[in-house]
Design an enzyme around this catalytic site. Structure first.
Site, PDB file in Angstrom:
ATOM      1  N   ASP A   8      42.811  33.939 -11.024  1.00 54.81           N
ATOM      2  CA  ASP A   8      41.942  33.161 -12.106  1.00 54.81           C
ATOM      3  C   ASP A   8      40.570  33.003 -11.225  1.00 54.81           C
ATOM      4  O   ASP A   8      40.582  32.659 -10.046  1.00 54.81           O
ATOM      5  CB  ASP A   8      42.764  32.213 -12.731  1.00 54.81           C
ATOM      6  CG  ASP A   8      42.006  31.476 -13.701  1.00 54.81           C
ATOM      7  OD1 ASP A   8      41.770  32.065 -14.638  1.00 54.81           O
ATOM      8  OD2 ASP A   8      41.908  30.174 -13.450  1.00 54.81           O
ATOM      9  N   LEU A   9      39.718  32.592 -12.326  1.00 56.90           N
ATOM     10  CA  LEU A   9      38.250  32.425 -11.739  1.00 56.90           C
ATOM     11  C   LEU A   9      37.962  30.899 -11.785  1.00 56.90           C
ATOM     12  O   LEU A   9      37.914  30.348 -10.861  1.00 56.90           O
ATOM     13  CB  LEU A   9      37.260  32.994 -12.672  1.00 56.90           C
ATOM     14  CG  LEU A   9      35.809  33.244 -12.029  1.00 56.90           C
ATOM     15  CD1 LEU A   9      35.483  33.263 -10.600  1.00 56.90           C
ATOM     16  CD2 LEU A   9      34.866  33.832 -13.059  1.00 56.90           C
ATOM     17  N   ASP A  10      37.808  30.412 -13.092  1.00 52.88           N
ATOM     18  CA  ASP A  10      37.517  28.978 -13.479  1.00 52.88           C
ATOM     19  C   ASP A  10      38.724  28.132 -12.723  1.00 52.88           C
ATOM     20  O   ASP A  10      39.658  28.217 -13.375  1.00 52.88           O
ATOM     21  CB  ASP A  10      37.132  28.803 -14.739  1.00 52.88           C
ATOM     22  CG  ASP A  10      36.780  27.403 -15.036  1.00 52.88           C
ATOM     23  OD1 ASP A  10      36.477  26.641 -14.021  1.00 52.88           O
ATOM     24  OD2 ASP A  10      37.036  26.840 -16.375  1.00 52.88           O
ATOM     25  N   THR A  16      33.747  26.118 -12.754  1.00 55.14           N
ATOM     26  CA  THR A  16      32.796  26.129 -13.764  1.00 55.14           C
ATOM     27  C   THR A  16      33.122  25.558 -14.885  1.00 55.14           C
ATOM     28  O   THR A  16      32.397  25.166 -16.106  1.00 55.14           O
ATOM     29  CB  THR A  16      32.657  27.784 -14.195  1.00 55.14           C
ATOM     30  OG1 THR A  16      34.042  28.460 -14.155  1.00 55.14           O
ATOM     31  CG2 THR A  16      31.584  28.343 -13.248  1.00 55.14           C
ATOM     32  N   LYS A  44      40.791  24.350 -20.588  1.00 52.83           N
ATOM     33  CA  LYS A  44      40.817  25.004 -19.364  1.00 52.83           C
ATOM     34  C   LYS A  44      41.697  26.260 -19.539  1.00 52.83           C
ATOM     35  O   LYS A  44      42.854  26.212 -19.865  1.00 52.83           O
ATOM     36  CB  LYS A  44      41.283  24.099 -18.372  1.00 52.83           C
ATOM     37  CG  LYS A  44      40.284  23.267 -17.743  1.00 52.83           C
ATOM     38  CD  LYS A  44      40.630  22.463 -16.713  1.00 52.83           C
ATOM     39  CE  LYS A  44      39.580  21.530 -16.420  1.00 52.83           C
ATOM     40  NZ  LYS A  44      39.811  20.899 -15.210  1.00 52.83           N
ATOM     41  N   SER A 115      40.782  36.957 -15.426  1.00 53.96           N
ATOM     42  CA  SER A 115      40.020  35.804 -15.909  1.00 53.96           C
ATOM     43  C   SER A 115      39.725  35.815 -17.660  1.00 53.96           C
ATOM     44  O   SER A 115      39.607  37.023 -17.897  1.00 53.96           O
ATOM     45  CB  SER A 115      38.444  35.391 -15.287  1.00 53.96           C
ATOM     46  OG  SER A 115      37.764  34.367 -16.222  1.00 53.96           O
ATOM     47  N   ALA A 116      39.964  34.681 -18.250  1.00 50.27           N
ATOM     48  CA  ALA A 116      39.716  34.737 -19.446  1.00 50.27           C
ATOM     49  C   ALA A 116      38.242  34.793 -20.096  1.00 50.27           C
ATOM     50  O   ALA A 116      37.857  35.187 -21.113  1.00 50.27           O
ATOM     51  CB  ALA A 116      40.354  33.652 -20.252  1.00 50.27           C
ATOM     52  N   LYS A 146      45.457  34.726 -22.229  1.00 51.76           N
ATOM     53  CA  LYS A 146      46.973  33.869 -21.815  1.00 51.76           C
ATOM     54  C   LYS A 146      47.450  33.013 -22.748  1.00 51.76           C
ATOM     55  O   LYS A 146      46.449  32.432 -23.398  1.00 51.76           O
ATOM     56  CB  LYS A 146      46.335  33.311 -20.429  1.00 51.76           C
ATOM     57  CG  LYS A 146      45.518  34.093 -19.479  1.00 51.76           C
ATOM     58  CD  LYS A 146      45.058  33.267 -18.240  1.00 51.76           C
ATOM     59  CE  LYS A 146      44.098  34.199 -17.452  1.00 51.76           C
ATOM     60  NZ  LYS A 146      43.126  33.433 -16.407  1.00 51.76           N
ATOM     61  N   GLU A 170      46.610  30.415 -10.196  1.00 50.44           N
ATOM     62  CA  GLU A 170      46.179  30.093 -11.413  1.00 50.44           C
ATOM     63  C   GLU A 170      45.925  28.476 -11.393  1.00 50.44           C
ATOM     64  O   GLU A 170      46.789  27.828 -10.614  1.00 50.44           O
ATOM     65  CB  GLU A 170      47.297  30.331 -12.624  1.00 50.44           C
ATOM     66  CG  GLU A 170      46.923  31.463 -13.413  1.00 50.44           C
ATOM     67  CD  GLU A 170      45.523  31.161 -14.303  1.00 50.44           C
ATOM     68  OE1 GLU A 170      45.385  29.939 -14.545  1.00 50.44           O
ATOM     69  OE2 GLU A 170      45.077  31.997 -15.146  1.00 50.44           O
ATOM     70  N   ASP A 171      45.221  27.953 -12.136  1.00 52.23           N
ATOM     71  CA  ASP A 171      45.026  26.464 -12.397  1.00 52.23           C
ATOM     72  C   ASP A 171      45.375  25.750 -13.622  1.00 52.23           C
ATOM     73  O   ASP A 171      45.375  24.912 -14.101  1.00 52.23           O
ATOM     74  CB  ASP A 171      43.562  26.084 -12.081  1.00 52.23           C
ATOM     75  CG  ASP A 171      42.812  26.400 -13.494  1.00 52.23           C
ATOM     76  OD1 ASP A 171      42.789  27.653 -13.610  1.00 52.23           O
ATOM     77  OD2 ASP A 171      41.780  25.386 -13.849  1.00 52.23           O
TER      78      ASP A 171
HETATM   79  P1  B16 Z   1      33.658  32.333 -21.631  1.00 60.10           P
HETATM   80  P2  B16 Z   1      39.584  31.325 -16.489  1.00 60.10           P
HETATM   81  C1  B16 Z   1      38.380  30.524 -18.731  1.00 60.10           C
HETATM   82  O1  B16 Z   1      38.245  31.044 -17.384  1.00 60.10           O
HETATM   83  C2  B16 Z   1      37.858  28.919 -18.816  1.00 60.10           C
HETATM   84  O2  B16 Z   1      38.567  28.234 -17.993  1.00 60.10           O
HETATM   85  C3  B16 Z   1      38.065  28.640 -20.188  1.00 60.10           C
HETATM   86  O3  B16 Z   1      37.450  27.124 -20.145  1.00 60.10           O
HETATM   87  C4  B16 Z   1      36.908  29.347 -21.004  1.00 60.10           C
HETATM   88  O4  B16 Z   1      36.943  28.933 -22.354  1.00 60.10           O
HETATM   89  C5  B16 Z   1      37.384  30.804 -20.971  1.00 60.10           C
HETATM   90  O5  B16 Z   1      37.429  31.330 -19.652  1.00 60.10           O
HETATM   91  C6  B16 Z   1      36.382  31.804 -21.674  1.00 60.10           C
HETATM   92  O6  B16 Z   1      35.175  31.639 -21.028  1.00 60.10           O
HETATM   93  O7  B16 Z   1      33.446  31.605 -22.845  1.00 60.10           O
HETATM   94  O8  B16 Z   1      33.021  32.425 -20.633  1.00 60.10           O
HETATM   95  O9  B16 Z   1      34.323  33.954 -21.920  1.00 60.10           O
HETATM   96  O10 B16 Z   1      40.067  29.996 -16.049  1.00 60.10           O
HETATM   97  O11 B16 Z   1      40.421  32.199 -17.416  1.00 60.10           O
HETATM   98  O12 B16 Z   1      38.738  32.081 -15.239  1.00 60.10           O
HETATM   99 MG    MG Z   2      41.320  28.773 -14.911  1.00 62.85          MG
END
Ligand code: B16
Ligand code: MG
Length: 217
Positions: A8-10, A16, A44, A115-116, A146, A170-171
């Site tokens: 996962d990224l964030d 971020t 998150k 990542s989402a 997810k 994952e976090d």
């Molecule tokens: P975006 P991850 C997620 O990243 C974030 O944790 C979440 O807060 C955010 O809304 C989502 O990505 C979408 O991000 O608006 O940049 O498309 O944890 O899946 O890496």
């Molecule tokens: Mg995350």
């Protein structure tokens, strides 16, 4: 045997969440209500539009807007967010991450991102870690967020591994559930008590290496 690590990224490779929070709070204030860091926790790992619905619920205005208005708000928030992440630097990669990725590659493991975030490629570029990845799956490549397992199953497919050969880092609780539903083992990263279902838990990547991962999983 583990052949692919899916990250996962964030919250796992970079933090971020702070930038997401600042941008969502700015939107909330423009709409006339405040948005706390505690409330931000619920966002998150959640997709952009689902995050907006949670934010609007916090302000008690969820049913006040049309789909078009909501899309405009999400775009406004994303504009501020992109402004912030376009200034990110390699110093913002979380401690121990680069060492772990370097070792994983050296021992022949495949590396994927799951990542989402639709902004994931830009974040990988700005922080200088894009070169580690054999496959990048971001929010623009999937139709279900997810805890649906799609994002991780695609990561497995693109790296030529079976789900049972993958481990997900994952976090977020939704991400751990997605890994479980994909038939993958998981490493819960960070102190959140909601990660109880992860196969193993670590505080972060400092002091963690491939040998420990294999021993604990
Ligand atoms: P975006 P991850 C997620 O990243 C974030 O944790 C979440 O807060 C955010 O809304 C989502 O990505 C979408 O991000 O608006 O940049 O498309 O944890 O899946 O890496
Ligand atoms: Mg995350």
């Amino acid at each position: 045997m583990i052949r692919t690590c899916i990250f996962d990224l964030d919250g796992v490779l970079v933090d971020t969440a702070r930038y997401h929070y600042l941008a969502w709070r700015r939107l909330a204030r423009e709409l006339g209500f405040d948005f706390s860091e505690e409330q931000n926790e619920a966002l998150k790992g959640v997709s952009r539009m689902a995050s907006l619905d949670i934010l609007l619920s916090c302000g008690g205005v969820r049913d006040k807007f049309s789909i078009l208005e909501k899309e405009e708000m999400a775009a406004r928030k994303n504009g501020w967010y992109v402004e912030m992440i376009s200034r990110m630097t390699p110093e913002e990669v979380l401690p121990g991450v680069e060492a772990f990725l370097t070792e994983a590659r050296r021992v022949g493991l495949k590396i994927a991102l799951g990542s989402a975030s639709r902004n994931a490629p830009m974040i990988l570029d700005r922080t200088g870690i894009a070169h580690f990845f054999d496959a990048v799956v971001d929010g623009s490549m999937i139709s279900a967020a997810k805890p649906d397992p799609q994002v991780f199953l695609l990561g497995a497919q693109l790296t030529g591994s079976a789900p049972v050969e993958c481990v997900v880092f994952e976090d977020a609780e939704a991400g751990i559930e997605a890994a479980e539903r994909a038939g993958m083992r998981s490493v819960g990263v960070g102190g959140s008590p909601t990660l109880a279902r992860a196969t193993i838990k670590i505080d972060g990547f400092e002091g963690f290496d491939v040998a420990k991962m294999k021993e604990l999983l």
